[in-house]
Motif scaffolding. Structure first.
Motif, mmCIF file in Angstrom:
data_model
loop_
_atom_site.group_PDB
_atom_site.id
_atom_site.type_symbol
_atom_site.label_atom_id
_atom_site.label_comp_id
_atom_site.label_asym_id
_atom_site.label_seq_id
_atom_site.Cartn_x
_atom_site.Cartn_y
_atom_site.Cartn_z
ATOM 1 N N ILE A 32 0.603 -1.462 -0.010
ATOM 2 C CA ILE A 32 0.044 0.175 -0.051
ATOM 3 C C ILE A 32 1.010 1.335 -0.110
ATOM 4 C CG2 ILE A 32 -1.929 -1.840 1.790
ATOM 5 C CD1 ILE A 32 -1.271 0.546 3.754
ATOM 6 N N VAL A 33 1.801 0.954 0.485
ATOM 7 C CA VAL A 33 3.322 2.347 0.160
ATOM 8 C C VAL A 33 4.359 1.214 -0.453
ATOM 9 C CG1 VAL A 33 2.153 3.377 2.124
ATOM 10 C CG2 VAL A 33 3.872 2.127 2.543
ATOM 11 N N ASP A 34 5.607 2.438 -1.071
ATOM 12 C CA ASP A 34 6.481 1.874 -1.559
ATOM 13 C C ASP A 34 7.611 1.530 -0.355
ATOM 14 O OD1 ASP A 34 5.958 2.944 -3.749
ATOM 15 O OD2 ASP A 34 7.101 4.927 -3.868
ATOM 16 N N ARG A 35 8.401 0.243 -0.517
ATOM 17 C CA ARG A 35 9.081 -0.184 0.414
ATOM 18 C C ARG A 35 9.865 0.710 0.937
ATOM 19 N NH1 ARG A 35 13.729 -3.925 -2.733
ATOM 20 N NH2 ARG A 35 14.980 -2.643 -3.127
ATOM 21 N N VAL A 36 10.091 1.036 2.491
ATOM 22 C CA VAL A 36 11.090 1.651 2.917
ATOM 23 C C VAL A 36 12.711 1.038 2.685
ATOM 24 C CG1 VAL A 36 10.231 2.953 4.687
ATOM 25 C CG2 VAL A 36 10.467 0.412 5.014
ATOM 26 N N ARG A 37 13.910 0.971 2.224
ATOM 27 C CA ARG A 37 15.243 -0.031 2.901
ATOM 28 C C ARG A 37 16.616 0.998 3.837
ATOM 29 N NH1 ARG A 37 20.302 -0.373 0.919
ATOM 30 N NH2 ARG A 37 21.077 -3.075 0.568
ATOM 31 N N VAL A 38 17.258 0.917 4.230
ATOM 32 C CA VAL A 38 18.137 0.815 5.472
ATOM 33 C C VAL A 38 19.125 -0.830 5.582
ATOM 34 C CG1 VAL A 38 16.201 2.233 6.827
ATOM 35 C CG2 VAL A 38 17.122 0.413 7.397
ATOM 36 N N PRO A 39 19.993 0.242 5.334
ATOM 37 C CA PRO A 39 21.383 -0.605 5.110
ATOM 38 C C PRO A 39 21.384 -1.271 6.424
ATOM 39 C CG PRO A 39 22.346 1.573 5.000
ATOM 40 C CD PRO A 39 21.073 1.509 5.384
ATOM 41 N N THR A 40 21.538 -2.792 6.449
ATOM 42 C CA THR A 40 21.858 -3.279 7.675
ATOM 43 C C THR A 40 23.578 -3.453 8.374
ATOM 44 O OG1 THR A 40 21.074 -5.385 6.386
ATOM 45 C CG2 THR A 40 22.094 -6.186 8.211
ATOM 46 N N PRO A 41 22.990 -2.760 9.504
ATOM 47 C CA PRO A 41 23.739 -2.735 11.013
ATOM 48 C C PRO A 41 24.817 -3.927 10.892
ATOM 49 C CG PRO A 41 22.136 -2.591 11.724
ATOM 50 C CD PRO A 41 21.613 -2.703 9.841
ATOM 51 N N LYS A 42 26.521 -2.904 10.479
ATOM 52 C CA LYS A 42 27.498 -4.420 10.549
ATOM 53 C C LYS A 42 27.199 -4.853 11.879
ATOM 54 C CE LYS A 42 30.204 -1.428 6.809
ATOM 55 N NZ LYS A 42 29.562 -3.140 6.047
ATOM 56 N N GLY A 43 28.008 -6.219 11.472
ATOM 57 C CA GLY A 43 28.019 -6.862 12.887
ATOM 58 C C GLY A 43 27.185 -6.734 14.211
ATOM 59 N N CYS A 44 25.325 -6.766 13.638
ATOM 60 C CA CYS A 44 24.501 -6.382 13.987
ATOM 61 C C CYS A 44 23.898 -7.485 14.779
ATOM 62 C CB CYS A 44 23.403 -6.723 12.886
ATOM 63 S SG CYS A 44 21.576 -6.357 13.626
ATOM 64 N N THR A 45 23.938 -7.825 16.212
ATOM 65 C CA THR A 45 23.693 -8.407 17.711
ATOM 66 C C THR A 45 22.097 -8.371 17.446
ATOM 67 O OG1 THR A 45 22.918 -6.699 18.708
ATOM 68 C CG2 THR A 45 25.251 -7.239 18.170
ATOM 69 N N PRO A 46 21.841 -9.123 17.927
ATOM 70 C CA PRO A 46 20.080 -9.787 17.416
ATOM 71 C C PRO A 46 18.668 -8.723 18.247
ATOM 72 C CG PRO A 46 20.702 -11.320 18.694
ATOM 73 C CD PRO A 46 22.218 -10.743 18.724
ATOM 74 N N ASP A 47 19.152 -8.144 19.548
ATOM 75 C CA ASP A 47 18.914 -7.252 20.292
ATOM 76 C C ASP A 47 19.360 -5.659 18.983
ATOM 77 O OD1 ASP A 47 17.594 -8.342 21.933
ATOM 78 O OD2 ASP A 47 19.412 -7.647 23.373
#
Length: 253
Positions: A32-47
């Motif tokens: 219903i809206v255009d998708r949003v995207r951001v870079p994945t944080p490097k070394g991303c922990t679960p939290d």
């Protein structure tokens, strides 16, 4: 929002090794809206991932439920492997519950290639989905039903190189698109020999770089957006029960 105005509305989240993507789907599976995207944080922990996804969805419209595609093996709502983020801190993390609690909505979690497949397959014969992105994702469907997950990405394909190392984003950048396309054709030949599929679908962010002119007739290129729109089908009770029967789905609502 509710069923009377196009709902229930589903937040579709596609977690990638380099990008986090999301949009809200109506009851027909349309964004219903255009998708949003951001870079994945490097070394991303679960939290950190949970908080990054919560931030990602802030500009999106309201939603009633959440579908999450994760690039690794998931079982019973928990992460088993997280090759792009480092498996050890992720192993056993209840992403389905944690993100659902953080967003205040019921959530369902599945492998990202399988969600993409749910948005693609026609339900006829043996259908295989391969996603070409940071790495290589895979999903197999028989008669429209998920089969036990095959983590093809970590299997050798050429000498000691795995599918991820041979065909992932870093490999395309290093080898060049022309040579990488020859590798894609080699992969298709091997997977066809391995599975004797009726149809192979290629998705993921690097599907756009595949030379369509040389593909066999039963190999199709699909939009990367299917990794979001396929999330609607996790809320089909028959699909979800099928996923749970083979250990993919968690308890969910």
């Amino acid at each position: 929002m509710n069923a009377n105005d196009g709902g229930p509305y589903t937040l579709g989240l596609d977690i990638g090794g380099t990008g986090l993507k999301g949009s809200v789907l109506d009851k027909s599976g349309h964004m219903i809206v255009d998708r949003v995207r951001v870079p994945t944080p490097k070394g991303c922990t679960p939290d950190q991932m949970v908080e990054a996804l919560a931030k990602l969805v802030k500009p999106l419209p309201a939603f009633d439920r959440v579908s999450i595609g994760f690039p690794g093996v998931v079982r019973d709502g928990r992460v088993v492997t997280a090759p792009h983020f480092g498996t050890d801190p992720w192993r056993g993390f209840p992403l389905q519950q944690k993100l659902g609690d953080r967003l205040g909505r019921p959530a369902r979690l599945c492998n990202d290639a399988e969600i993409q497949g749910l948005g693609i397959i026609l339900g006829h014969g043996l259908e295989v989905v391969l996603t070409l992105g940071t790495g290589v994702g895979s999903a197999i469907f028989a008669g429209g039903r998920m089969t036990p997950h095959l983590e093809l990405a970590h299997h050798p394909i050429h000498k000691s190189e795995t599918y991820n190392a041979y065909l992932g984003a870093a490999a395309r950048k290093k080898a060049g698109t022309k040579k990488w396309n020859r590798r894609v054709l080699r992969m298709i030949d091997i997977v066809e020999t391995l599975l004797n599929y009726d149809t192979l679908y290629i998705g993921g962010g690097n599907a756009a770089n595949v030379d369509k002119s040389k593909l066999p007739d039963n190999v199709k290129i699909e939009s990367n957006d299917r990794g979001i729109t396929g999330g609607l089908r996790l809320w089909d009770d028959t699909v979800w029960q099928s996923a749970r029967d083979i250990g993919h789905g968690g308890e969910g609502d």
